[in-house]
Design a protein around this motif. Structure first.
Motif, short mmCIF file in Angstrom:
data_model
loop_
_atom_site.label_atom_id
_atom_site.label_comp_id
_atom_site.label_asym_id
_atom_site.label_seq_id
_atom_site.Cartn_x
_atom_site.Cartn_y
_atom_site.Cartn_z
N HIS A 101 -8.29 27.53 -10.14
CA HIS A 101 -7.48 28.53 -9.45
C HIS A 101 -7.91 28.73 -8.00
N GLY A 102 -8.80 27.88 -7.53
CA GLY A 102 -9.18 27.92 -6.13
C GLY A 102 -10.25 28.94 -5.77
N VAL A 103 -10.95 29.44 -6.77
CA VAL A 103 -11.99 30.44 -6.51
C VAL A 103 -13.29 29.72 -6.17
N THR A 104 -13.91 30.12 -5.06
CA THR A 104 -15.19 29.51 -4.66
C THR A 104 -16.32 30.38 -5.20
N LEU A 105 -17.13 29.82 -6.05
CA LEU A 105 -18.23 30.58 -6.64
C LEU A 105 -19.41 30.63 -5.68
N GLY A 106 -20.23 31.66 -5.83
CA GLY A 106 -21.39 31.81 -4.96
C GLY A 106 -21.33 33.15 -4.23
N PRO A 107 -22.23 33.38 -3.29
CA PRO A 107 -22.31 34.68 -2.61
C PRO A 107 -21.01 35.08 -1.91
N ARG A 108 -20.24 34.11 -1.41
CA ARG A 108 -19.01 34.43 -0.67
C ARG A 108 -17.95 35.05 -1.58
N LEU A 109 -18.09 34.80 -2.88
CA LEU A 109 -17.12 35.36 -3.84
C LEU A 109 -17.10 36.88 -3.73
#
Lengths: 499, 168
Positions: free
Chosen positions: A342-350
Motif C-alpha cells: 500500500h506504499g507505506v514506508t516503514l521506519g522512523p519517518r512513518l
C-alpha cells in the motif's frame, strides 16, 4: 503523539467493530487449531487484505493476530494440546486444573490475563515506542544467547522431581533440535537421509506429536479426561465458576502486569517470539513464587504467566516492524508485505508522514482486547463442556484434525508421519516419567541457541570470552544466576526465620 | 525379611524407562558419526549436546541397573504396555494413523477423515451405527468446509472434493 490523535484513532478503531468481531473470531479459531498459525491465515487471506483500504486491512490483521494468541490457550487447557507454541507452557497448569473440574476457571484465567496483559502492554508500548525500539540495537547475538538460556533453564525447573530424567528429556530435545543443516556450511547433520529434515525438525509436527497424539494415546485409558471429583464438579458448574475465575484473576493483577511486561520486552526483540516469552515467564513466575511446589498441579499463576506473556509479545513484536522496519516474527513479516504494497514506508519517518498507521495499530489492538473480553468470556461455560466428552470420540478426532495441523505449515505428508513418531515418543515419555515439555523446549529453543551461539563465535573468531564482553550481556548473566539461585536463598532465609 | 515376605513385595517395573535413555544414547552416537568430518562450527553445538546426553544416559543406566541388582525394580514393561486391551487399542490407533497418512494422498482429505473417524471410534468402543455415521459425516464435512473451502489449504483432493466442488 497527541491526546487528540489518540482519541481520534480510538474512535476510528471502534468504528471498525464490523471488521474486529469477525477477525477476532477467526483468530481465536485459528489459534485453537494446532498448526494453523496467524501467519498462515493472513497469507491465505492476503488477496482480501491487499484489496481493501489499508486501514481495514491492518485492522483485520492486527485483530486476528492478537486473537490467535488467546485462542492457543483453549485446547492447551481443555485437551493438553497447545494451539500455538506460545501456549505450550499453559498446559503445565491449565490441563491439571481442567482435570480437577475447574476448566471454566482455567479458561477465564487464560482469557482475562491474555486480554488485560495485552491492554496493559499496548498502553505501555504506545508511550515507550521510541525507547523499546532501541532494544533491538542493544540485544545482539551474545545477549540473545543468555535470553535463550533463561528459557532453557526451565528444563531444570520442571525436572524438580527427577532431575536426571528431566535433563535427559531436555537434552534429547536439544539434540533433536540440532538435526538439519548447519547455519554456515549447510552440511546435513543426523537427517537419516530425509530431505525433509534438511531444514531441521519442524516445530509444529513436533508440538502436535508430543502433546496431541501422545495425549490421545494416553486418554483412552479412561472414559473421560476428568477425575471422579472433577466430573462431579463439572456437572454442577454454572456461571458461579466464571465469576470465580474473574475473582482469581483480579486478585493476581500484579502477576498479570509483570509477566505481560516481560512478554513485551522479549517480543520487542526481533526473532524472540511467543514460545520463548511464555517459557521464560513461567520459569520466572515459578522461581519467585512462595509456593513453587504447587506449579504443575493447577496453580492459577502457572496459567497467568505464560498467557499474559504471550499476549505481551503481540504488542512487542510490532514495535521493531513499525519503528525500524524489521519484522519481529513471521506474522509481522506478512503485515510488512501488506503495508509496503500500500506504499507505506516503514521506519522512523512513518511516525512523521503517517502517524495514524502505527498508533492506529495499537489502538486497534486495545479495542480488539476489549471486544474479546465481552465476546469470549461468556463462552467459557460452554467451552469447558468439552472435558465431559467421552474419550472414545475425542481421541480419534484429536488425532485426525491435529495431523491436518501438522501438514499445514509445509504441505508435506512426511510431517504427518513425523508427528506420529513424536506422538509415540511423547507417549513413552509420559508413561515413564520424562517431561514432554522438556523435549519441546529443546526442540524450539535449541536451533535458536545454536544460531546466536555460532554468530557470536564467528564474530569473535572462536573466542568464548565474547559471551562476557558486553555490559548488557553481563547484566543478563547476573540476572540469570540470581533467578536460578534466588529460590534456594529465599527458602534458606525463610527456614532460618522459622527456626 | 523372609522369602515369603520378599516375594510378596512388588517391585516397580522400569523396563519402559530404559527406552528413552537407550534411544537417546543411540541417537547421540549416530549424531556424532554424522558430524565426524564437518568443520568445527557445524560440529560444536551437536557435539556438546551429544556428549552431555551420553553422560546423562550412562548415569541413568548405572542407576537403574544398580536398583535392579538390589532387587528394588524389575525390567518389566508394565507402565508402557498397560492392560492388554488398552495396548491393542493403542496399537490399533497407531496403525490407523499410519493408514490415514498413506491413504490421504490417494482418496483425498474428506473421505480419509470419514473412514478414519468411523474406524477409530469403532476401535475404541463406539457401537451405535447412527452415532458412528453421523459424527464422522458431520466432522468430515465440517473439515472440508473449514480447511478446503474457507482456508483453501493444500490438502490432497479426491473424488469427494471434486464432487462437492462441482455441486457448489
Amino acid at each position: 503523539m497527541t491526546g487528540d490523535l489518540l482519541l481520534d484513532l480510538l474512535m476510528t478503531a471502534l468504528g471498525y467493530w464490523w471488521v474486529i468481531i469477525p477477525a477476532t473470531t477467526i483468530g481465536i479459531i485459528i489459534g485453537a487449531i494446532p498448526g494453523f498459525g496467524p501467519a498462515n491465515t493472513i497469507i491465505i487471506l492476503l488477496p482480501f487484505t491487499l484489496a481493501v483500504d489499508i486501514h481495514i486491512g491492518m485492522t483485520f490483521m492486527v485483530a486476528l493476530y492478537v486473537a490467535s494468541h488467546l485462542g492457543g490457550g483453549i485446547p492447551a487447557i481443555l485437551l493438553n494440546i497447545p494451539g500455538t507454541g506460545g501456549a505450550a507452557a499453559t498446559t503445565l497448569d491449565g490441563f491439571p486444573m481442567a482435570k480437577k473440574g475447574q476448566a471454566q476457571q482455567a479458561l477465564v484465567l487464560s482469557f482475562l490475563s491474555s486480554t488485560i496483559g495485552g491492554i496493559l502492554t499496548t498502553i505501555l508500548a504506545l508511550f515507550t515506542l521510541p525507547y523499546l525500539s532501541r532494544l533491538a540495537y542493544y540485544l545482539h547475538s551474545v545477549e540473545m544467547v543468555v535470553v535463550m538460556l533463561f528459557g532453557i533453564t526451565l528444563i531444570a525447573v520442571i525436572a524438580a522431581k527427577d532431575t536426571l530424567k528431566g535433563l535427559m528429556a531436555g537434552f534429547l530435545g536439544l539434540l533433536l533440535g540440532a538435526i538439519g543443516t548447519d547455519h554456515i556450511y549447510s552440511a546435513p547433520r543426523a537427517t537419516f537421509g530425509f530431505l525433509e529434515l534438511f531444514d531441521g525438525v519442524p516445530v509444529v509436527p513436533a508440538l502436535i506429536g508430543l502433546f496431541a497424539i501422545s495425549e490421545a494415546l494416553v486418554m483412552i485409558e479412561d472414559e473421560t479426561m476428568l477425575s471422579e471429583a472433577g466430573m462431579r464438579r463439572m456437572l454442577k458448574a454454572g456461571w458461579r465458576e466464571t465469576w470465580e475465575g474473574v475473582r482469581m484473576t483480579f486478585s493476581r493483577m500484579w502477576h498479570v502486569a509483570w509477566t505481560s511486561v516481560l512478554g513485551l520486552l522479549i517480543g520487542a526483540v526481533p526473532g524472540a517470539g511467543a514460545s520463548i516469552a511464555s517459557f521464560v515467564a513461567y520459569q520466572q513466575s515459578r522461581m519467585f513464587s512462595k509456593t513453587p511446589e504447587a506449579y504443575g498441579k493447577g496453580h492459577p499463576e502457572g496459567i497467568i504467566a505464560p498467557e499474559a506473556a504471550n499476549n505481551g509479545v503481540g504488542s512487542g513484536s510490532l514495535i521493531p516492524l513499525l519503528v525500524i522496519g524489521i519484522p519481529g516474527g513471521s506474522t509481522a513479516a506478512v503485515m510488512m508485505v501488506v503495508l509496503q504494497y500500500h506504499g507505506v514506508t516503514l521506519g522512523p519517518r512513518l511516525f512523521v508522514e503517517n502517524p495514524e498507521i502505527p498508533y492506529g495499530v495499537f489502538m486497534t489492538m486495545m479495542v480488539s482486547y476489549f471486544v474479546m473480553i465481552f465476546t469470549i468470556l461468556p463462552l467459557t461455560r460452554y467451552m469447558s463442556r468439552v472435558t465431559l466428552v467421552s474419550t472414545m470420540y475425542l481421541a480419534p478426532i484429536i488425532v485426525c484434525f491435529t495431523l491436518v495441523g501438522a501438514f499445514a505449515p509445509r504441505s508435506y505428508i512426511f510431517d504427518m508421519g513425523l508427528a506420529l513418531a513424536f506422538g509415540v515418543l511423547g507417549f513413552i515419555a509420559r508413561k515413564t516419567g520424562f517431561h514432554v515439555v522438556g523435549i519441546l523446549i529443546g526442540v524450539i529453543l535449541g536451533p535458536l541457541l545454536e544460531e546466536y551461539l555460532l554468530r557470536a563465535l564467528r564474530l569473535s573468531d572462536g573466542d568464548v570470552m565474547v559471551f562476557f564482553s558486553s555490559t548488557v550481556g553481563n547484566v543478563l548473566w547476573v540476572l540469570l544466576v540470581l533467578s536460578l539461585s534466588a529460590p534456594y536463598l529465599l527458602a534458606r532465609f525463610r527456614n532460618g526465620k522459622a527456626a | 525379611m523372609t522369602t515369603g515376605e520378599k516375594s510378596e513385595r512388588k517391585t516397580a517395573s522400569v523396563g519402559g524407562e530404559l527406552i528413552i535413555p537407550v534411544g537417546g544414547l543411540l541417537f547421540a552416537v549416530y549424531y556424532l558419526y554424522s558430524i565426524r568430518s564437518l568443520p568445527w562450527e557445524a560440529q560444536i553445538n551437536g557435539f556438546f549436546i551429544s556428549i552431555v546426553l551420553l553422560i546423562l544416559a550412562a548415569l541413568f543406566l548405572v542407576r537403574t541397573f544398580g536398583r535392579l541388582a538390589r532387587g528394588e525394580v524389575d525390567l518389566g514393561f508394565g507402565p508402557v504396555v498397560g492392560k492388554i486391551v488398552l495396548f491393542r487399542k493403542r496399537i490399533g490407533l497407531i496403525v490407523l494413523t499410519i493408514l490415514f497418512v498413506n491413504v490421504l494422498p490417494v482418496i483425498g482429505f474428506t473421505a480419509t477423515v470419514f473412514l478414519f473417524l468411523v474406524a477409530g471410534m469403532l476401535l475404541l468402543g463406539v457401537r451405535s451405527p447412527i452415532r458412528l455415521f453421523t459424527i464422522s459425516f458431520c466432522l468430515s464435512l465440517g473439515g472440508y468446509l473449514l480447511f478446503v473451502v474457507a482456508l483453501n489449504s493444500t490438502l490432497p483432493r479426491g473424488a469427494v472434493e471434486r464432487l462437492l466442488g462441482a455441486i457448489f
